[in-house]
Design a protein around this motif. Structure first.
Motif, PDB file in Angstrom:
ATOM      1  N   LEU A   1       0.847  -1.189   0.000  1.00 28.10           N
ATOM      2  CA  LEU A   1       0.000   0.000   0.000  1.00 28.10           C
ATOM      3  C   LEU A   1       0.882   1.239   0.000  1.00 28.10           C
ATOM      4  O   LEU A   1       0.598   2.233  -0.662  1.00 28.10           O
ATOM      5  CB  LEU A   1      -0.886  -0.023   1.253  1.00 28.10           C
ATOM      6  CG  LEU A   1      -1.799   1.173   1.483  1.00 28.10           C
ATOM      7  CD1 LEU A   1      -2.873   1.240   0.417  1.00 28.10           C
ATOM      8  CD2 LEU A   1      -2.425   1.090   2.869  1.00 28.10           C
TER       9      LEU A   1
ATOM     10  N   ARG B   1      -6.899  10.402   1.155  1.00 32.25           N
ATOM     11  CA  ARG B   1      -6.874   8.942   1.248  1.00 32.25           C
ATOM     12  C   ARG B   1      -6.157   8.460   2.507  1.00 32.25           C
ATOM     13  O   ARG B   1      -6.076   7.285   2.766  1.00 32.25           O
ATOM     14  CB  ARG B   1      -6.176   8.355   0.010  1.00 32.25           C
ATOM     15  CG  ARG B   1      -6.747   8.818  -1.318  1.00 32.25           C
ATOM     16  CD  ARG B   1      -8.068   8.157  -1.653  1.00 32.25           C
ATOM     17  NE  ARG B   1      -7.961   6.711  -1.583  1.00 32.25           N
ATOM     18  CZ  ARG B   1      -8.790   5.938  -0.882  1.00 32.25           C
ATOM     19  NH1 ARG B   1      -9.765   6.471  -0.189  1.00 32.25           N
ATOM     20  NH2 ARG B   1      -8.627   4.635  -0.878  1.00 32.25           N
TER      21      ARG B   1
ATOM     22  N   GLU C   1      -0.522   3.724  -2.807  1.00 38.14           N
ATOM     23  CA  GLU C   1      -1.552   3.211  -3.710  1.00 38.14           C
ATOM     24  C   GLU C   1      -1.093   3.251  -5.165  1.00 38.14           C
ATOM     25  O   GLU C   1      -1.840   3.644  -6.055  1.00 38.14           O
ATOM     26  CB  GLU C   1      -2.855   4.002  -3.545  1.00 38.14           C
ATOM     27  CG  GLU C   1      -3.484   3.809  -2.167  1.00 38.14           C
ATOM     28  CD  GLU C   1      -4.837   4.492  -2.047  1.00 38.14           C
ATOM     29  OE1 GLU C   1      -4.980   5.626  -2.564  1.00 38.14           O
ATOM     30  OE2 GLU C   1      -5.737   3.903  -1.447  1.00 38.14           O
TER      31      GLU C   1
ATOM     32  N   SER D   1      -7.574   4.855   3.449  1.00 37.19           N
ATOM     33  CA  SER D   1      -7.022   3.509   3.263  1.00 37.19           C
ATOM     34  C   SER D   1      -5.801   3.297   4.156  1.00 37.19           C
ATOM     35  O   SER D   1      -5.297   2.186   4.256  1.00 37.19           O
ATOM     36  CB  SER D   1      -6.664   3.264   1.802  1.00 37.19           C
ATOM     37  OG  SER D   1      -5.810   4.278   1.333  1.00 37.19           O
ATOM     38  N   LEU D   2      -5.314   4.382   4.776  1.00 36.11           N
ATOM     39  CA  LEU D   2      -4.178   4.263   5.688  1.00 36.11           C
ATOM     40  C   LEU D   2      -4.366   5.273   6.807  1.00 36.11           C
ATOM     41  O   LEU D   2      -4.727   6.432   6.571  1.00 36.11           O
ATOM     42  CB  LEU D   2      -2.870   4.564   4.936  1.00 36.11           C
ATOM     43  CG  LEU D   2      -1.589   4.628   5.765  1.00 36.11           C
ATOM     44  CD1 LEU D   2      -1.259   3.275   6.368  1.00 36.11           C
ATOM     45  CD2 LEU D   2      -0.422   5.105   4.898  1.00 36.11           C
TER      46      LEU D   2
ATOM     47  N   SER E   1     -13.109   7.437   5.513  1.00 39.96           N
ATOM     48  CA  SER E   1     -12.733   6.082   5.097  1.00 39.96           C
ATOM     49  C   SER E   1     -11.348   6.039   4.458  1.00 39.96           C
ATOM     50  O   SER E   1     -11.201   5.619   3.313  1.00 39.96           O
ATOM     51  CB  SER E   1     -13.744   5.512   4.094  1.00 39.96           C
ATOM     52  OG  SER E   1     -15.045   5.790   4.511  1.00 39.96           O
TER      53      SER E   1
ATOM     54  N   PRO F   1      -1.460  -3.818   2.866  1.00 43.65           N
ATOM     55  CA  PRO F   1      -2.828  -3.576   3.357  1.00 43.65           C
ATOM     56  C   PRO F   1      -3.132  -4.473   4.558  1.00 43.65           C
ATOM     57  O   PRO F   1      -2.784  -5.655   4.556  1.00 43.65           O
ATOM     58  CB  PRO F   1      -3.706  -3.962   2.159  1.00 43.65           C
ATOM     59  CG  PRO F   1      -2.824  -3.840   0.975  1.00 43.65           C
ATOM     60  CD  PRO F   1      -1.448  -4.167   1.440  1.00 43.65           C
TER      61      PRO F   1
ATOM     62  N   THR G   1      -7.953  -2.444   9.585  1.00 41.72           N
ATOM     63  CA  THR G   1      -7.528  -1.095   9.213  1.00 41.72           C
ATOM     64  C   THR G   1      -6.004  -1.055   9.137  1.00 41.72           C
ATOM     65  O   THR G   1      -5.324  -1.514  10.044  1.00 41.72           O
ATOM     66  CB  THR G   1      -8.003  -0.082  10.268  1.00 41.72           C
ATOM     67  OG1 THR G   1      -9.383  -0.298  10.512  1.00 41.72           O
ATOM     68  CG2 THR G   1      -7.763   1.342   9.820  1.00 41.72           C
ATOM     69  N   THR G   2      -5.499  -0.505   8.050  1.00 45.91           N
ATOM     70  CA  THR G   2      -4.049  -0.385   7.912  1.00 45.91           C
ATOM     71  C   THR G   2      -3.584   0.832   8.695  1.00 45.91           C
ATOM     72  O   THR G   2      -4.106   1.932   8.505  1.00 45.91           O
ATOM     73  CB  THR G   2      -3.657  -0.226   6.432  1.00 45.91           C
ATOM     74  OG1 THR G   2      -4.383  -1.174   5.656  1.00 45.91           O
ATOM     75  CG2 THR G   2      -2.170  -0.413   6.234  1.00 45.91           C
TER      76      THR G   2
END
Lengths: 243, 252
Positions: free
Chosen positions: A4, A81, A64, A159-160, A157, A29, A190-191
């Protein structure tokens, strides 16, 4: 599985003071990566470089699949993000907890007010803050404020999730409630990348522990190795001081 | 104590050798009766000027302050203009600005713009006060901790959104008392338009004095100004007190 986040040879100095001296780091991830190390070892600076709050001097960060250290990168798109939680909570004192939580969804992600508020109330409820949605942060305890700050970061939300010593400013009896919700998040996949001094938390929750020393990764591996049977003399010396 | 001091002052005033003449020129009941209504009507101009100018001042002052506090490189020329503007304008006495704008601009005989001296006096007040108010705004903007901006950035908000939702609201809350102080000052300085021969409360009173050799309407105008400014001053005190209480509560 592609990473990720991958960091290659990241360097950062403030004037003559070198803070990061070539960091390499990969985050897959679902991983929970705990950064440990003495004060001034570069943990916070590394986190601030990851979401581009600090300009890096050299090296690359890929997130990403795109290189975000490229000067043409849309910094805001990257930050949308990634979530970040700070040591001093940094909630906005003039806004209610709910307003704090919907600011980014509404104005950075263009969600409707109803949609943003529904999600924020849902998350606040899940983390035991349902009754505090409509009060200002100064009515909350430190632990509640930090939980609210975590919820604020989750509302988009990301991603990291980056967490910078999120329990360091809390009274000891309040640390548990914040670590509790981080455990829940970790269990959900969760990352996260956390800078932390909570070694027991790192041992229980981290998928990987990274020991930073003088701006470099000195040792990294599963917590059982880095915290239980460290290979490096410096790691042993650090652990002897904090444990 | 206060009563004694005031009493002594009053006795000193009344027993002074010129008191009889002063009473006649400044505190004549007939002149007051004759003038109070006309002066009040003329004061309406001061009130309107105050309200309209204040809005312009707040907008312009905030724009200048934001221009001075932004760090982005492409706004550097704007910053220079803003610095020069505040330095120059604050150095010029307001009465001179009003005279220059009120007499100077209509004298240019430009097409398509108004020659109304009241309008230009208002512009002069906006120019003068926005320079002061921008400094108050700037102090407020700079008092917002950088960590607030950092966390707003980390949320992915644009610089404009950060200003609007995070920095300006916090700054404005802190500067309400000094801002209101400037409002009080502006309320009085609307009297300066009388130098243009515009029929405001002060000009009316001066005129009356010149024709009737009686200064009572000036005392009447002074009273009106006091009545106008006292509520604002009390509001300032109240807000200041509330702010201090809130900060103490926050520090607990």
């Amino acid at each position: 599985m592609s990473a990720l986040l991958s960091v290659r040879d990241l360097r950062k100095s403030y004037g003559d003071r070198v803070v990061l001296e070539g960091i390499d780091l990969d985050v897959e991830p679902g991983e929970v990566v705990c950064l440990i190390g003495a004060s001034g070892s570069g943990k916070s600076t590394l986190l601030r470089c990851l979401n581009l709050l600090e300009q890096t001097d050299d090296g690359t960060i890929t997130f990403e699949g795109s290189e975000i250290t490229d000067p043409r990168t849309d910094e805001r798109a990257v930050r949308r993000r990634m979530g970040m939680v700070f040591q001093a909570y940094n909630l906005f004192p003039h806004l209610t907890v709910l307003q704090n939580c919907v600011l980014a969804p509404r104005f950075a992600h263009r969600r409707s007010r109803r949609e943003a508020e529904a999600r924020a109330r849902d998350l606040l409820g899940r983390f035991g803050l349902g009754d505090f949605a409509d009060v200002h942060p100064d009515r909350l305890s430190g632990g509640q404020q930090q939980r609210a700050a975590v919820v604020r970061a989750l509302c988009t939300s990301p991603s990291l999730l980056l967490l910078d010593e999120v329990t360091a400013a809390l009274d000891p009896e309040l640390v548990g409630e914040v670590l509790g919700i981080l455990r829940e998040l970790a269990a959900e996949g969760t990352t996260m990348v956390l800078a932390t001094h909570e070694m027991s938390f790192a041992r229980d929750v981290a998928t990987r522990v990274v020991f930073l020393d003088a701006g470099r990764v000195c040792e990294e591996g599963p917590p059982s190795q880095v915290l239980g049977a460290p290979l490096q003399e410096r790691t042993r010396a650090f652990l002897a001081r904090v444990l | 104590m206060t009563v004694v001091v005031l009493g002594l002052l009053l006795v000193g005033l009344v027993s002074s050798p010129g008191w009889e003449r002063v009473k006649e020129y400044f505190f004549s009941p007939e002149a007051a009766r004759e003038s109070w209504r006309a002066v009040l009507e003329a004061m309406w101009l001061n009130v309107r000027l105050f309200v309209v100018c204040e809005i312009g001042i707040l907008v312009l002052g905030l724009l200048i302050a934001v221009a001075r506090t932004t760090r982005s490189a492409w706004l550097a020329p704007v910053r220079v203009v803003a610095v020069v503007y505040t330095d120059v304008v604050r150095g010029i006495p307001t009465i001179l600005l009003i005279t220059m704008f009120g007499f100077g601009i209509p004298a240019l005989q430009l097409q398509g713009i108004t020659n109304d001296r009241v309008v230009w006096a208002g512009v002069a007040l906006v120019v003068s006060y926005s320079a002061y108010v921008s400094e108050v705004f700037r102090a407020g903007l700079e008092s917002v901790h950088p960590s607030q901006v950092a966390s707003a950035r980390a949320l992915g908000l644009s610089e404009g959104r950060i200003l609007r939702h995070v920095v300006v609201p916090q700054a404005v809350r802190r500067i309400v008392p000094p801002l209101l102080n400037d409002f009080v000052s502006l309320q009085k300085d609307t009297a300066l338009v009388s130098v243009l021969g515009v029929l405001d409360g002060v000009f009316w009173a001066t005129n009356y004095a010149n024709f009737n050799f009686n200064y009572t309407p000036m005392v009447v105008v002074a009273l009106y100004f006091v009545v106008l400014t006292v509520p604002l001053a009390r509001l300032t005190d109240h807000l200041q007190k509330r702010l201090v209480e809130r900060e103490r509560a926050g520090a607990r």
